[in-house]
Write a protein that holds these residues in place. Structure first.
Motif, PDB file in Angstrom:
ATOM      1  N   ALA A  42      76.980  39.753  45.932  1.00 61.30           N
ATOM      2  CA  ALA A  42      76.291  40.475  47.011  1.00 61.30           C
ATOM      3  C   ALA A  42      77.332  40.862  48.049  1.00 61.30           C
ATOM      4  O   ALA A  42      78.281  40.108  48.305  1.00 61.30           O
ATOM      5  N   ASP A  43      77.164  42.041  48.648  1.00 60.23           N
ATOM      6  CA  ASP A  43      78.126  42.526  49.643  1.00 60.23           C
ATOM      7  C   ASP A  43      78.228  41.600  50.852  1.00 60.23           C
ATOM      8  O   ASP A  43      79.288  41.489  51.461  1.00 60.23           O
ATOM      9  N   TRP A  44      77.141  40.907  51.209  1.00 62.28           N
ATOM     10  CA  TRP A  44      77.106  40.051  52.391  1.00 62.28           C
ATOM     11  C   TRP A  44      77.668  38.654  52.125  1.00 62.28           C
ATOM     12  O   TRP A  44      77.768  37.838  53.021  1.00 62.28           O
ATOM     13  N   CYS A  45      78.048  38.375  50.896  1.00 64.03           N
ATOM     14  CA  CYS A  45      78.475  37.029  50.480  1.00 64.03           C
ATOM     15  C   CYS A  45      79.972  36.833  50.727  1.00 64.03           C
ATOM     16  O   CYS A  45      80.796  37.521  50.121  1.00 64.03           O
ATOM     17  N   GLY A  46      80.319  35.904  51.619  1.00 62.51           N
ATOM     18  CA  GLY A  46      81.722  35.620  51.929  1.00 62.51           C
ATOM     19  C   GLY A  46      82.534  35.198  50.720  1.00 62.51           C
ATOM     20  O   GLY A  46      83.613  35.751  50.460  1.00 62.51           O
ATOM     21  N   PRO A  47      82.076  34.198  49.932  1.00 60.90           N
ATOM     22  CA  PRO A  47      82.830  33.809  48.737  1.00 60.90           C
ATOM     23  C   PRO A  47      82.982  34.950  47.732  1.00 60.90           C
ATOM     24  O   PRO A  47      83.995  35.037  47.049  1.00 60.90           O
ATOM     25  N   CYS A  48      81.987  35.831  47.662  1.00 64.37           N
ATOM     26  CA  CYS A  48      82.087  36.998  46.760  1.00 64.37           C
ATOM     27  C   CYS A  48      83.228  37.899  47.209  1.00 64.37           C
ATOM     28  O   CYS A  48      83.996  38.407  46.378  1.00 64.37           O
ATOM     29  N   GLN A  49      83.342  38.099  48.516  1.00 66.44           N
ATOM     30  CA  GLN A  49      84.411  38.946  49.047  1.00 66.44           C
ATOM     31  C   GLN A  49      85.778  38.321  48.791  1.00 66.44           C
ATOM     32  O   GLN A  49      86.745  39.019  48.493  1.00 66.44           O
ATOM     33  N   MET A  50      85.868  36.987  48.883  1.00 65.53           N
ATOM     34  CA  MET A  50      87.140  36.309  48.608  1.00 65.53           C
ATOM     35  C   MET A  50      87.498  36.401  47.120  1.00 65.53           C
ATOM     36  O   MET A  50      88.670  36.442  46.767  1.00 65.53           O
ATOM     37  N   LEU A  51      86.490  36.432  46.265  1.00 65.56           N
ATOM     38  CA  LEU A  51      86.706  36.486  44.821  1.00 65.56           C
ATOM     39  C   LEU A  51      87.119  37.880  44.344  1.00 65.56           C
ATOM     40  O   LEU A  51      87.792  38.019  43.326  1.00 65.56           O
ATOM     41  N   GLU A  52      86.754  38.914  45.096  1.00 60.88           N
ATOM     42  CA  GLU A  52      86.994  40.301  44.674  1.00 60.88           C
ATOM     43  C   GLU A  52      88.451  40.579  44.293  1.00 60.88           C
ATOM     44  O   GLU A  52      88.706  41.097  43.201  1.00 60.88           O
ATOM     45  N   PRO A  53      89.453  40.246  45.141  1.00 55.82           N
ATOM     46  CA  PRO A  53      90.835  40.545  44.725  1.00 55.82           C
ATOM     47  C   PRO A  53      91.271  39.749  43.497  1.00 55.82           C
ATOM     48  O   PRO A  53      92.094  40.225  42.708  1.00 55.82           O
ATOM     49  N   VAL A  54      90.724  38.567  43.311  1.00 55.47           N
ATOM     50  CA  VAL A  54      91.028  37.764  42.119  1.00 55.47           C
ATOM     51  C   VAL A  54      90.526  38.500  40.877  1.00 55.47           C
ATOM     52  O   VAL A  54      91.245  38.625  39.874  1.00 55.47           O
ATOM     53  N   LEU A  55      89.301  39.022  40.953  1.00 63.00           N
ATOM     54  CA  LEU A  55      88.726  39.731  39.804  1.00 63.00           C
ATOM     55  C   LEU A  55      89.465  41.026  39.520  1.00 63.00           C
ATOM     56  O   LEU A  55      89.677  41.372  38.353  1.00 63.00           O
ATOM     57  N   VAL A  56      89.872  41.736  40.556  1.00 67.35           N
ATOM     58  CA  VAL A  56      90.655  42.961  40.371  1.00 67.35           C
ATOM     59  C   VAL A  56      91.959  42.623  39.649  1.00 67.35           C
ATOM     60  O   VAL A  56      92.374  43.316  38.718  1.00 67.35           O
ATOM     61  N   GLY A  57      92.606  41.534  40.058  1.00 66.33           N
ATOM     62  CA  GLY A  57      93.839  41.105  39.405  1.00 66.33           C
ATOM     63  C   GLY A  57      93.616  40.744  37.948  1.00 66.33           C
ATOM     64  O   GLY A  57      94.389  41.144  37.071  1.00 66.33           O
ATOM     65  N   LEU A  58      92.544  40.003  37.670  1.00 68.81           N
ATOM     66  CA  LEU A  58      92.245  39.610  36.293  1.00 68.81           C
ATOM     67  C   LEU A  58      91.935  40.819  35.420  1.00 68.81           C
ATOM     68  O   LEU A  58      92.292  40.846  34.249  1.00 68.81           O
ATOM     69  N   ALA A  59      91.278  41.822  35.985  1.00 69.01           N
ATOM     70  CA  ALA A  59      90.972  43.038  35.221  1.00 69.01           C
ATOM     71  C   ALA A  59      92.256  43.710  34.755  1.00 69.01           C
ATOM     72  O   ALA A  59      92.313  44.262  33.654  1.00 69.01           O
ATOM     73  N   GLY A  60      93.299  43.634  35.579  1.00 61.46           N
ATOM     74  CA  GLY A  60      94.557  44.272  35.231  1.00 61.46           C
ATOM     75  C   GLY A  60      95.462  43.455  34.346  1.00 61.46           C
ATOM     76  O   GLY A  60      96.322  44.004  33.662  1.00 61.46           O
ATOM     77  N   VAL A  71      73.537  41.940  43.078  1.00 60.76           N
ATOM     78  CA  VAL A  71      72.232  41.289  42.919  1.00 60.76           C
ATOM     79  C   VAL A  71      71.171  41.894  43.832  1.00 60.76           C
ATOM     80  O   VAL A  71      69.977  41.790  43.541  1.00 60.76           O
ATOM     81  N   ASP A  72      71.573  42.498  44.937  1.00 59.86           N
ATOM     82  CA  ASP A  72      70.592  43.135  45.817  1.00 59.86           C
ATOM     83  C   ASP A  72      70.043  44.422  45.192  1.00 59.86           C
ATOM     84  O   ASP A  72      68.865  44.737  45.335  1.00 59.86           O
ATOM     85  N   GLU A  73      70.901  45.156  44.491  1.00 62.89           N
ATOM     86  CA  GLU A  73      70.472  46.397  43.837  1.00 62.89           C
ATOM     87  C   GLU A  73      69.791  46.134  42.495  1.00 62.89           C
ATOM     88  O   GLU A  73      68.972  46.930  42.041  1.00 62.89           O
ATOM     89  N   HIS A  74      70.155  45.043  41.845  1.00 63.25           N
ATOM     90  CA  HIS A  74      69.670  44.758  40.487  1.00 63.25           C
ATOM     91  C   HIS A  74      69.079  43.351  40.426  1.00 63.25           C
ATOM     92  O   HIS A  74      69.542  42.492  39.668  1.00 63.25           O
ATOM     93  N   GLN A  75      68.016  43.126  41.202  1.00 58.74           N
ATOM     94  CA  GLN A  75      67.400  41.797  41.275  1.00 58.74           C
ATOM     95  C   GLN A  75      66.822  41.347  39.937  1.00 58.74           C
ATOM     96  O   GLN A  75      66.950  40.175  39.576  1.00 58.74           O
ATOM     97  N   GLN A  76      66.200  42.255  39.206  1.00 61.25           N
ATOM     98  CA  GLN A  76      65.620  41.877  37.918  1.00 61.25           C
ATOM     99  C   GLN A  76      66.702  41.482  36.921  1.00 61.25           C
ATOM    100  O   GLN A  76      66.527  40.536  36.160  1.00 61.25           O
ATOM    101  N   LEU A  77      67.809  42.205  36.941  1.00 59.79           N
ATOM    102  CA  LEU A  77      68.915  41.899  36.041  1.00 59.79           C
ATOM    103  C   LEU A  77      69.489  40.517  36.371  1.00 59.79           C
ATOM    104  O   LEU A  77      69.721  39.702  35.478  1.00 59.79           O
ATOM    105  N   ALA A  78      69.680  40.247  37.658  1.00 60.97           N
ATOM    106  CA  ALA A  78      70.177  38.927  38.070  1.00 60.97           C
ATOM    107  C   ALA A  78      69.188  37.837  37.654  1.00 60.97           C
ATOM    108  O   ALA A  78      69.581  36.781  37.148  1.00 60.97           O
TER     109      ALA A  78
END
Length: 120
Positions: A42-60, A71-78
């Protein structure tokens, strides 16, 4: 018909996280790639924001595709994946979900998880 920059044939490396648009889109990504790490965030989630650069690095730097589900846009999927908190990371290998973790994990732990399922 145009294709977006995130699509590719199986085995093609995707070097940035793929935003998921629907259950069908997630199914396609999971089925087209050997290993997929899905970040339910979720955009408002602090730990999610901290994880973002880690995930970008892993993708590369890993063979896995990193997929992102807001999860806010896709509640049913979550809900379909039993997501109760964010971030939740679901790991898929060969089309099947093999792991799920709630909370931000360090980069080395995520790399080890991914490498445990890649056939390189």
């Amino acid at each position: 018909m145009t294709t977006d920059g995130h699509r590719g044939s199986s085995g093609q490396s995707i070097n940035e996280p793929v935003p998921i648009e629907s259950q069908g889109h997630l199914n396609n990504v999971v089925n087209e790639h050997e290993v997929v790490l899905v970040d339910f965030y979720a955009d408002w989630c602090g730990p999610c924001q901290m994880l973002e650069p880690v995930l970008v690095g892993l993708a590369g730097e890993t063979a896995a595709v990193i997929a992102k589900v807001d999860v806010d846009e896709h509640q049913q999927l979550a809900g379909a994946y039993g997501v109760r908190g964010v971030p939740t990371l679901a790991l898929f290998a060969d089309g099947e979900q093999v792991e799920q973790h709630t909370g931000a994990l360090p980069a080395d732990r995520l790399r080890d998880l991914i490498e445990g399922y890649t056939n390189e």
